[in-house]
Design a protein around this motif. Structure first.
Motif, PDB file in Angstrom:
ATOM      1  N   UNK A 198      -3.126 -19.901  26.847  1.00 48.94           N
ATOM      2  CA  UNK A 198      -1.849 -19.328  27.291  1.00 48.94           C
ATOM      3  C   UNK A 198      -1.873 -18.821  28.719  1.00 48.94           C
ATOM      4  N   UNK A 199      -3.062 -18.604  29.299  1.00 47.64           N
ATOM      5  CA  UNK A 199      -3.152 -18.091  30.663  1.00 47.64           C
ATOM      6  C   UNK A 199      -2.926 -19.183  31.710  1.00 47.64           C
ATOM      7  N   UNK A 200      -2.909 -20.470  31.299  1.00 48.30           N
ATOM      8  CA  UNK A 200      -2.784 -21.565  32.259  1.00 48.30           C
ATOM      9  C   UNK A 200      -1.532 -22.381  31.976  1.00 48.30           C
ATOM     10  N   UNK A 201      -1.015 -23.143  32.983  1.00 51.33           N
ATOM     11  CA  UNK A 201       0.221 -23.903  32.790  1.00 51.33           C
ATOM     12  C   UNK A 201       0.062 -24.987  31.728  1.00 51.33           C
ATOM     13  N   UNK A 202       1.195 -25.372  31.152  1.00 53.47           N
ATOM     14  CA  UNK A 202       1.208 -26.429  30.156  1.00 53.47           C
ATOM     15  C   UNK A 202       0.885 -27.765  30.811  1.00 53.47           C
ATOM     16  N   UNK A 203       0.308 -28.699  30.045  1.00 51.51           N
ATOM     17  CA  UNK A 203      -0.063 -30.045  30.495  1.00 51.51           C
ATOM     18  C   UNK A 203      -1.087 -30.020  31.628  1.00 51.51           C
ATOM     19  N   UNK A 204      -1.893 -28.967  31.709  1.00 51.79           N
ATOM     20  CA  UNK A 204      -2.999 -28.900  32.665  1.00 51.79           C
ATOM     21  C   UNK A 204      -4.263 -29.395  31.964  1.00 51.79           C
ATOM     22  N   UNK A 205      -5.109 -30.139  32.682  1.00 52.62           N
ATOM     23  CA  UNK A 205      -6.356 -30.642  32.102  1.00 52.62           C
ATOM     24  C   UNK A 205      -7.347 -29.489  31.992  1.00 52.62           C
ATOM     25  N   UNK A 206      -7.723 -29.143  30.761  1.00 50.86           N
ATOM     26  CA  UNK A 206      -8.663 -28.049  30.516  1.00 50.86           C
ATOM     27  C   UNK A 206     -10.114 -28.517  30.502  1.00 50.86           C
ATOM     28  N   UNK A 207     -10.355 -29.748  30.060  1.00 52.63           N
ATOM     29  CA  UNK A 207     -11.730 -30.252  29.964  1.00 52.63           C
ATOM     30  C   UNK A 207     -11.690 -31.780  29.974  1.00 52.63           C
ATOM     31  N   UNK A 208     -12.836 -32.374  30.258  1.00 52.27           N
ATOM     32  CA  UNK A 208     -12.949 -33.830  30.256  1.00 52.27           C
ATOM     33  C   UNK A 208     -14.334 -34.220  29.765  1.00 52.27           C
ATOM     34  N   UNK A 209     -14.407 -35.402  29.173  1.00 47.90           N
ATOM     35  CA  UNK A 209     -15.667 -35.936  28.677  1.00 47.90           C
ATOM     36  C   UNK A 209     -15.649 -37.458  28.871  1.00 47.90           C
ATOM     37  N   UNK A 210     -16.607 -38.008  29.642  1.00 52.39           N
ATOM     38  CA  UNK A 210     -17.767 -37.373  30.273  1.00 52.39           C
ATOM     39  C   UNK A 210     -17.389 -36.572  31.518  1.00 52.39           C
ATOM     40  N   UNK A 211     -18.343 -35.758  32.044  1.00 50.27           N
ATOM     41  CA  UNK A 211     -18.065 -34.884  33.188  1.00 50.27           C
ATOM     42  C   UNK A 211     -17.896 -35.673  34.487  1.00 50.27           C
ATOM     43  N   UNK A 212     -17.367 -35.001  35.550  1.00 47.19           N
ATOM     44  CA  UNK A 212     -17.178 -35.663  36.841  1.00 47.19           C
ATOM     45  C   UNK A 212     -18.485 -36.228  37.387  1.00 47.19           C
ATOM     46  N   UNK A 213     -18.389 -37.364  38.077  1.00 43.59           N
ATOM     47  CA  UNK A 213     -19.551 -37.993  38.680  1.00 43.59           C
ATOM     48  C   UNK A 213     -20.258 -38.997  37.789  1.00 43.59           C
ATOM     49  N   UNK A 214     -19.924 -38.987  36.475  1.00 44.79           N
ATOM     50  CA  UNK A 214     -20.531 -39.960  35.561  1.00 44.79           C
ATOM     51  C   UNK A 214     -20.028 -41.360  35.903  1.00 44.79           C
ATOM     52  N   UNK A 215     -20.932 -42.336  35.898  1.00 45.81           N
ATOM     53  CA  UNK A 215     -20.535 -43.708  36.199  1.00 45.81           C
ATOM     54  C   UNK A 215     -20.298 -44.451  34.882  1.00 45.81           C
ATOM     55  N   UNK A 216     -19.078 -45.006  34.763  1.00 45.66           N
ATOM     56  CA  UNK A 216     -18.678 -45.736  33.568  1.00 45.66           C
ATOM     57  C   UNK A 216     -18.198 -47.120  33.949  1.00 45.66           C
ATOM     58  N   UNK A 217     -18.395 -48.064  33.051  1.00 42.27           N
ATOM     59  CA  UNK A 217     -17.850 -49.399  33.255  1.00 42.27           C
ATOM     60  C   UNK A 217     -16.398 -49.436  32.828  1.00 42.27           C
ATOM     61  N   UNK A 218     -15.631 -50.282  33.481  1.00 39.23           N
ATOM     62  CA  UNK A 218     -14.216 -50.434  33.146  1.00 39.23           C
ATOM     63  C   UNK A 218     -14.072 -50.767  31.670  1.00 39.23           C
ATOM     64  N   UNK A 219     -13.081 -50.176  31.036  1.00 40.70           N
ATOM     65  CA  UNK A 219     -12.857 -50.385  29.618  1.00 40.70           C
ATOM     66  C   UNK A 219     -13.416 -49.279  28.752  1.00 40.70           C
ATOM     67  N   UNK A 220     -14.298 -48.417  29.323  1.00 43.64           N
ATOM     68  CA  UNK A 220     -14.818 -47.293  28.552  1.00 43.64           C
ATOM     69  C   UNK A 220     -13.752 -46.199  28.424  1.00 43.64           C
TER      70      UNK A 220
END
Length: 443
Positions: A198-220
């Protein structure tokens, strides 16, 4: 059939999974295409978020015709417009904007160099028909298209066998539109999950998986947690054991506050009341105070709760819950106004139900002495020095009647103390720090 009490269905044009595409008419008689999502699963919700992101992107670029979408519902309505061929530039901009969301030209129709509609399901025969070309001009374009198709097929096959790698961008703290823009042309699939802060705006990204900098192949797949900012009510803890109540509070994001105990026929350590009360909306991390049972009644009916440090309203609530009567005494103090400074009897004293408990509550630091006959008016204007910080401060008036306390409380550097008083004979003001005379002056 009437959808959302607003759109009358004329014809079902396409249906697949959670998506329905209708030809519909609104209450004003305007006809158009109604794209309707039946959202009952996380996959369907993710598909709608992708569709809504594509609509917002077209609107930001000024490439979308009028689109009517009711907030909080999972559909969009496109008023019917004549279809036409767009310019090459408009077509290129539209396709570039839609590519990150998985839509192509077969999902849309154009009207006056804008998008007339966008549907997740291709509509047969809904777009403008191409003009017939002359017989002599058919062979060459066909050959070019054939060669281009073979090239694209081979390139696609090679890309499928060895998809390129991309570096996952940092999306935490960004809006859903900013996230989709950064994911453009990465070829990554996006899975959306719901979060709540509730302390942050709606539709804001709170978390992601995998983390930033991870290298993924297209389609993952990249998982994003979007904030829904739902209000958090205080859980109902009445009758629950104290240990269970504490676990429920921590699970809901609250902290266990002051625990007061009273004798009661309820089981030992069972919750009798909470402050704030059950169902009240509260912020994450807020302390919830509990009143719990100490067991069956003994010689006394109840015990005095610990009220020091609470606000006046909180103390009155706990006394009422314990079956005790409150007697409030207000005194000037440097503490915040309305704070309980002392109580009598002290905490945990056994008392009969209905007994009185005296609480001392702080008020603004200004006191007027009662008027005295044949006196004179003297004015006090004092700003506490830096040496008063954190020390016990007392200000007095000395006259023919003796020494009178005007203010007493914890010192704060720069705190103003003022007032007008009646004095008899010669008068002097005195300032004490921790009981020692610090300054004396005449008014």
């Amino acid at each position: 059939m009437l959808l959302d009490e607003r759109y009358r269905v004329v014809e079902l044009m396409a249906e697949e999974g959670p998506v329905r595409v209708y030809r519909a008419e609104d209450l004003e008689g305007t006809r158009g295409l109604l794209v309707w999502y039946e959202v009952h699963t996380p996959e369907a919700r993710e598909a709608f978020y992708r569709y809504r992101g594509a609509l917002k992107r077209l609107e930001e670029l000024g490439l979308s015709a009028l689109v009517s979408a009711k907030p909080g519902r999972y559909y969009a309505f496109f008023p019917e417009k004549p279809l036409s061929r767009p310019s090459l530039e408009v077509r290129r901009r539209v396709l570039e904007a839609l590519a990150p969301f998985g839509f192509s030209e077969r999902h849309l129709g154009f009207s006056e160099n804008q998008v007339a509609y966008l549907t997740p399901l291709p509509l047969k025969g809904s777009g403008p028909r191409p003009r017939r070309s002359l017989a002599w001009a058919r062979v060459a374009p066909g050959a070019v298209l054939l060669l281009a198709g073979v090239y694209l097929l081979l390139a696609g096959f090679a890309r499928y066998l060895n998809p390129p790698e991309v570096s996952v961008p940092d999306l935490v703290g960004k809006s859903v539109l900013e996230a989709y823009t950064l994911l453009k042309d990465t070829g990554l699939n996006v899975e959306v999950r719901e979060g709540n802060d509730p302390e942050k705006p709606k539709d804001l990204v709170l978390a992601q998986d995998p983390p930033p900098g991870t290298r993924l192949k297209a389609g993952r797949t990249l998982v994003l947690v979007l904030n829904q900012a739902l209000p958090t009510p205080v859980p109902d803890l009445l009758g629950k054991p104290l240990e269970v109540a504490q676990g429920l509070l921590e699970e809901a994001g609250f902290a266990l506050g002051r625990v007061s105990r009273v004798e009661s026929p309820a089981p030992v350590n069972s919750v009798l009341a909470s402050l704030p009360s059950p169902g009240s909306p509260a912020k994450k991390g807020q302390a919830v105070h509990l009143l719990v049972s100490q067991g069956p009644k003994g010689m006394a009916d109840t015990q005095v709760p610990d009220l020091r440090g609470l606000t006046k309203d909180q103390a009155l609530f706990l006394l009422n819950a314990a079956g005790l009567q409150a007697e409030v005494e207000e005194v000037p103090s440097g503490a915040p106004s309305g704070l309980v400074l002392a109580q009598s009897p002290p905490a945990w004293t056994p008392l009969a139900s209905g007994s009185g408990v005296r609480i001392t509550v702080s008020v603004q630091p200004e006191v007027r002495l009662p008027p005295a006959p044949q006196g004179r008016t003297v004015a006090l204007s004092l700003t506490l020095p830096p040496e008063a910080e954190g020390r016990t401060v007392r200000v007095t008036l000395v006259d023919a009647r003796g020494e009178h306390v005007l203010y007493e409380g914890e010192g704060q550097a720069g705190l103003p103390i003022s007032g007008t008083y009646t004095a008899l004979g010669e008068a002097r003001f005195r300032l004490y720090l921790d009981g020692a005379l610090y300054q004396e002056w005449s008014p």
